[in-house]
Design an enzyme around this catalytic site. Structure first.
Site, mmCIF file in Angstrom:
data_model
loop_
_atom_site.group_PDB
_atom_site.id
_atom_site.type_symbol
_atom_site.label_atom_id
_atom_site.label_comp_id
_atom_site.label_asym_id
_atom_site.label_seq_id
_atom_site.Cartn_x
_atom_site.Cartn_y
_atom_site.Cartn_z
ATOM 1 N N GLU A 160 -11.123 -9.123 3.549
ATOM 2 C CA GLU A 160 -9.853 -8.757 4.182
ATOM 3 C C GLU A 160 -10.154 -8.545 5.662
ATOM 4 O OE1 GLU A 160 -7.224 -6.153 2.115
ATOM 5 O OE2 GLU A 160 -6.365 -5.375 3.986
ATOM 6 N N ASN A 194 0.851 -1.193 0.000
ATOM 7 C CA ASN A 194 0.000 0.000 0.000
ATOM 8 C C ASN A 194 0.891 1.248 0.000
ATOM 9 O OD1 ASN A 194 -1.434 2.276 1.092
ATOM 10 N ND2 ASN A 194 -3.075 0.906 1.683
ATOM 11 N N HIS A 252 -3.945 -4.081 7.916
ATOM 12 C CA HIS A 252 -4.049 -2.919 8.797
ATOM 13 C C HIS A 252 -3.103 -3.003 9.982
ATOM 14 C CE1 HIS A 252 -6.001 0.903 9.307
ATOM 15 N NE2 HIS A 252 -5.575 0.774 10.527
ATOM 16 N N GLU A 257 -8.805 0.569 -3.085
ATOM 17 C CA GLU A 257 -9.699 0.597 -1.928
ATOM 18 C C GLU A 257 -10.646 1.778 -2.084
ATOM 19 O OE1 GLU A 257 -6.516 -1.106 1.367
ATOM 20 O OE2 GLU A 257 -7.348 0.903 1.602
ATOM 21 N N THR A 297 -8.403 3.891 8.592
ATOM 22 C CA THR A 297 -9.629 3.078 8.585
ATOM 23 C C THR A 297 -9.746 2.343 9.918
ATOM 24 O OG1 THR A 297 -9.072 2.748 6.269
ATOM 25 C CG2 THR A 297 -10.940 1.506 7.118
ATOM 26 N N HIS A 330 0.872 6.330 1.676
ATOM 27 C CA HIS A 330 1.617 7.307 2.470
ATOM 28 C C HIS A 330 2.800 7.934 1.744
ATOM 29 C CE1 HIS A 330 -1.200 6.988 5.561
ATOM 30 N NE2 HIS A 330 -1.057 5.678 5.641
ATOM 31 N N ARG A 366 -7.168 12.770 0.650
ATOM 32 C CA ARG A 366 -6.068 13.223 1.524
ATOM 33 C C ARG A 366 -4.713 12.656 1.120
ATOM 34 N NH1 ARG A 366 -7.581 10.164 7.107
ATOM 35 N NH2 ARG A 366 -9.547 11.195 6.737
ATOM 36 N N HIS A 404 -5.746 3.731 -1.745
ATOM 37 C CA HIS A 404 -7.081 4.047 -1.217
ATOM 38 C C HIS A 404 -7.458 5.443 -1.704
ATOM 39 C CE1 HIS A 404 -9.721 4.385 2.698
ATOM 40 N NE2 HIS A 404 -10.406 4.657 1.595
ATOM 41 N N ARG A 461 -9.625 8.149 -1.186
ATOM 42 C CA ARG A 461 -10.574 8.607 -0.167
ATOM 43 C C ARG A 461 -11.449 9.729 -0.705
ATOM 44 N NH1 ARG A 461 -10.487 7.984 5.398
ATOM 45 N NH2 ARG A 461 -9.128 6.314 6.089
HETATM 46 N N1 PXP Z 1 -5.953 -2.949 4.171
HETATM 47 C C1 PXP Z 1 -6.948 -2.044 4.168
HETATM 48 C C2 PXP Z 1 -8.288 -2.495 3.699
HETATM 49 C C3 PXP Z 1 -6.718 -0.722 4.569
HETATM 50 O O1 PXP Z 1 -7.721 0.156 4.551
HETATM 51 C C4 PXP Z 1 -5.409 -0.342 4.934
HETATM 52 C C5 PXP Z 1 -5.058 1.056 5.337
HETATM 53 O O2 PXP Z 1 -5.917 1.974 5.180
HETATM 54 C C6 PXP Z 1 -4.411 -1.306 4.902
HETATM 55 C C7 PXP Z 1 -4.698 -2.605 4.526
HETATM 56 C C8 PXP Z 1 -2.992 -0.968 5.232
HETATM 57 O O3 PXP Z 1 -2.868 -0.612 6.562
HETATM 58 P P1 PXP Z 1 -1.486 -0.004 7.060
HETATM 59 O O4 PXP Z 1 -1.255 1.234 6.285
HETATM 60 O O5 PXP Z 1 -1.750 0.239 8.517
HETATM 61 O O6 PXP Z 1 -0.447 -1.055 6.812
#
Ligand code: PXP
Length: 241
Positions: free
Chosen positions: A153, A9, A194, A72, A103, A12, A51, A45, A47
């Protein structure tokens, strides 16, 4: 040997870019680097408040990436329109609150169930693989199955918090194990995501039946110190062992 896929992901990377309103660091560059270094998919994601990732990022990344893009989105009409247009190979439906930092929990599948059913049907018709981001709740697994999702998930945030704080996490781990088993029995592909770090990924990777991990914040953070290729390799090794 088990084969657990790693979804990287890169939200960031966009957070850092947007903090200064500049054009760098580039999420596209991060996506391509993740692909080159063994990611099995790239997650972003989009949003409602944009953001981090925006539609321009989505367009550029989906055009260039050859591994699957996992988009996402919240279950809204706007996101249904965007996802129908861009047709990402993977979609994960997530809950979204404007004021949350991240989330905070899984989807409430009882809220707006009819719209969710329509959304899943429409996006599956576009050939996207649909996943629902849920708590490790047996009821939610059954509902996800009834809604005809391909995957779920499991939200691992609570487990990861307990591990990080060195608190007893056994009950939450048991809850996740049971959810994975039930999901597999229902014929759902089960993913986890997450808050994952090396420690939590290592613990969760021992559970049989989780096919994909999606990892972002920790992975991007550690990349500052050691570079994304090294961090991806470390996670891949954890998922293989
Ligand atoms: N999976 C989903 C569905 C998420 O919404 C997120 C973060 O928003 C993640 C995985 C990744 O989480 P993290 O950034 O905390 O590793």
């Amino acid at each position: 040997m088990k084969r657990i896929r790693l979804g990287v992901n890169i939200d960031h990377v966009a957070t850092v870019r947007n903090a200064r309103g500049e054009s760098y660091p580039s999420p596209l560059r991060a996506a391509m680097l993740a692909q080159k270094n063994g990611a099995d998919s790239v997650t972003i994601h989009l949003r409602e408040d944009r953001r981090h990732i925006n539609e321009f990022d989505l367009k550029k990344i989906i055009n260039k990436l050859t591994i699957p893009l996992n988009l996402e989105i919240a279950a809204t009409k706007e996101m249904l329109k965007i996802a129908s247009r861009s047709k990402p190979p993977f979609i994960c439906i997530v809950p979204e609150k404007r004021r949350e930092i991240t989330t905070e929990g899984g989807l409430n599948l009882n809220h707006n169930r009819n719209f969710l059913r329509v959304l899943i049907k429409k996006l599956k018709n576009k050939k996207s693989r649909i996943s629902l981001f849920i708590e490790p709740s047996l009821k939610d697994l059954e509902t996800a199955n009834q809604l005809n999702a391909d995957c779920v998930e499991i939200h691992t945030g609570k487990l990861c918090n307990l591990i990080n704080k060195k608190r007893n996490y056994q009950n939450e781990l048991k809850r996740i194990k049971k959810a994975v088993q039930t999901g597999n029995e229902l014929g759902l592909e089960v993913h986890a995501g997450h808050g994952l770090t090396y420690d939590s990924a290592r613990i969760l990777s021992k559970i049989k039946g989780i096919q994909e991990f999606n990892i972002g914040h920790f992975l991007v953070g550690e990349s500052i110190f050691e570079g994304m290729p090294t961090i991806i390799r470390k996670f891949k090794r954890i998922l293989k062992s």
